[in-house]
Design a protein around this motif. Sequence first.
Motif, mmCIF file in Angstrom:
data_model
loop_
_atom_site.group_PDB
_atom_site.id
_atom_site.type_symbol
_atom_site.label_atom_id
_atom_site.label_comp_id
_atom_site.label_asym_id
_atom_site.label_seq_id
_atom_site.Cartn_x
_atom_site.Cartn_y
_atom_site.Cartn_z
ATOM 1 N N THR A 1 9.869 -8.578 4.608
ATOM 2 C CA THR A 1 9.766 -7.552 5.659
ATOM 3 C C THR A 1 10.955 -7.643 6.617
ATOM 4 O O THR A 1 11.448 -6.634 7.116
ATOM 5 C CB THR A 1 8.437 -7.704 6.430
ATOM 6 O OG1 THR A 1 7.372 -7.810 5.483
ATOM 7 C CG2 THR A 1 8.183 -6.510 7.318
ATOM 8 N N CYS B 1 8.457 2.307 4.126
ATOM 9 C CA CYS B 1 7.866 1.027 4.549
ATOM 10 C C CYS B 1 7.270 1.221 5.926
ATOM 11 O O CYS B 1 7.956 1.601 6.866
ATOM 12 C CB CYS B 1 8.920 -0.075 4.594
ATOM 13 S SG CYS B 1 8.326 -1.549 5.468
ATOM 14 N N THR C 1 5.800 -1.276 7.557
ATOM 15 C CA THR C 1 5.696 -2.631 8.107
ATOM 16 C C THR C 1 4.282 -3.197 7.954
ATOM 17 O O THR C 1 3.738 -3.821 8.869
ATOM 18 C CB THR C 1 6.143 -2.649 9.587
ATOM 19 O OG1 THR C 1 7.213 -1.729 9.763
ATOM 20 C CG2 THR C 1 6.654 -4.021 10.000
ATOM 21 N N TYR D 1 8.399 5.632 -3.796
ATOM 22 C CA TYR D 1 8.970 4.678 -2.833
ATOM 23 C C TYR D 1 9.700 3.577 -3.617
ATOM 24 O O TYR D 1 9.127 2.993 -4.531
ATOM 25 C CB TYR D 1 7.843 4.101 -1.970
ATOM 26 C CG TYR D 1 8.208 2.929 -1.094
ATOM 27 C CD1 TYR D 1 9.452 2.838 -0.468
ATOM 28 C CD2 TYR D 1 7.287 1.900 -0.889
ATOM 29 C CE1 TYR D 1 9.771 1.746 0.334
ATOM 30 C CE2 TYR D 1 7.597 0.815 -0.080
ATOM 31 C CZ TYR D 1 8.842 0.738 0.519
ATOM 32 O OH TYR D 1 9.161 -0.341 1.306
ATOM 33 N N PRO E 1 0.812 -1.229 0.000
ATOM 34 C CA PRO E 1 0.000 0.000 0.000
ATOM 35 C C PRO E 1 0.844 1.278 0.000
ATOM 36 O O PRO E 1 0.417 2.288 -0.560
ATOM 37 C CB PRO E 1 -0.826 -0.128 1.290
ATOM 38 C CG PRO E 1 -0.917 -1.600 1.523
ATOM 39 C CD PRO E 1 0.406 -2.147 1.080
ATOM 40 N N ILE F 1 13.851 -5.926 4.992
ATOM 41 C CA ILE F 1 13.678 -4.463 5.080
ATOM 42 C C ILE F 1 14.021 -4.006 6.500
ATOM 43 O O ILE F 1 14.712 -3.004 6.707
ATOM 44 C CB ILE F 1 12.231 -4.058 4.716
ATOM 45 C CG1 ILE F 1 11.926 -4.413 3.260
ATOM 46 C CG2 ILE F 1 12.006 -2.558 4.963
ATOM 47 C CD1 ILE F 1 10.449 -4.266 2.884
ATOM 48 N N ASN G 1 2.303 -6.870 3.647
ATOM 49 C CA ASN G 1 1.703 -7.507 2.457
ATOM 50 C C ASN G 1 2.761 -8.182 1.589
ATOM 51 O O ASN G 1 2.497 -9.163 0.920
ATOM 52 C CB ASN G 1 1.004 -6.451 1.572
ATOM 53 C CG ASN G 1 -0.368 -6.111 2.059
ATOM 54 O OD1 ASN G 1 -0.746 -6.475 3.157
ATOM 55 N ND2 ASN G 1 -1.123 -5.374 1.258
ATOM 56 N N CYS G 2 3.952 -7.619 1.613
ATOM 57 C CA CYS G 2 4.997 -8.075 0.687
ATOM 58 C C CYS G 2 5.464 -9.499 0.991
ATOM 59 O O CYS G 2 5.756 -10.262 0.066
ATOM 60 C CB CYS G 2 6.179 -7.106 0.733
ATOM 61 S SG CYS G 2 6.781 -6.777 2.407
HETATM 62 FE FE1 F3S Z 1 5.008 -2.384 2.138
HETATM 63 FE FE2 F3S Z 1 6.014 -4.678 2.920
HETATM 64 FE FE3 F3S Z 1 6.681 -2.468 4.141
HETATM 65 S S1 F3S Z 1 3.938 -4.305 2.293
HETATM 66 S S2 F3S Z 1 4.909 -1.193 3.952
HETATM 67 S S3 F3S Z 1 7.134 -2.945 2.047
HETATM 68 S S4 F3S Z 1 6.377 -4.451 5.081
#
Ligand code: F3S
Length: 260
Positions: free
Chosen positions: A229, A212, A214, A175, A167, A232, A217-218
């Motif tokens: 996640t 991000c 958190t 982003y 999202p 990241i 979805n990824c």
């Molecule tokens: Fe997007 Fe994944 Fe971060 S869905 S907000 S990149 S944890």
Amino acid sequence: MVDVTLRIRRYNPEHATQKKPYWEEFTLKNCDPTDRILDLLHRIKWEQDGTLAMRRSCAHGVCGSDAVRINGRNRLACKVLINELGAESQAHIKVQVEPILGLPIQKDLIVDMEPFFAHYREVMPFFINDEPVPANGRERLQTKEDRAKFDDTTKCILCACCTTSCPSFWANGKYVGPAAIVQAHRFIFDTRDKGAQERINILAEPNGVWRCRTIFNCTPACPREIEVTKAIGEVKLAIQKNSPDGIIKITEIKEVVFSS
Ligand code: F3S
Ligand code: SF4
Ligand code: FES
């Protein structure tokens, strides 16, 4: 055997009456529960409507080119069997297939991947080390433990399932997105690479990792089961612990993330 109706999102900007996206249904009789969504899309294209546009290449989950949204989830069409979607217990199922979100649609299920690959290029996803190779003339050595630090993120096939399920990316296409961060992670935590600091500086910028939120979805979207996640989070932690002013040293990054 099962009958399947595929409800497909169509769009053709060059056609007089199809300039706006619309839904079209195709029914296929006597499908095998082990058929994949890609097989059914092929049958529609070959037997019912040759104008259906989709992207695919390997058909075996390797090239990452056939990411689509199946029943609201980003998946690779070649990796989804219809028995996962109810074909084992029902005589007739309906499945919705649409393009992945957040990238411009070119035609039907094909999106323009260029914005995605532009973010990929931003993080310098290649090995950087200008130092001479070791005197023995062989490859740069690395311990098993050091290799394990970025093992997961080497599995990425750049399918965009993660980035186009995020999202934060939908809200702001600037982003860099989870896929680019996964690619950066693969090199940042490689002890043989010398470009970590530059990549970290890029990802500490406003359109980097801090976009991000958190949302997670990824991670379930990734067909390679990469812990997106988590990767990241490791990059965020590296920036946060080491870089109050955005400038950090490569050795510090590599030490702090995996000792915490
Ligand atoms: Fe997007 Fe994944 Fe971060 S869905 S907000 S990149 S944890
Ligand atoms: Fe695809 Fe997973 Fe790579 Fe994202 S991290 S691009 S979902 S393989
Ligand atoms: Fe290559 Fe599906 S066609 S991953």
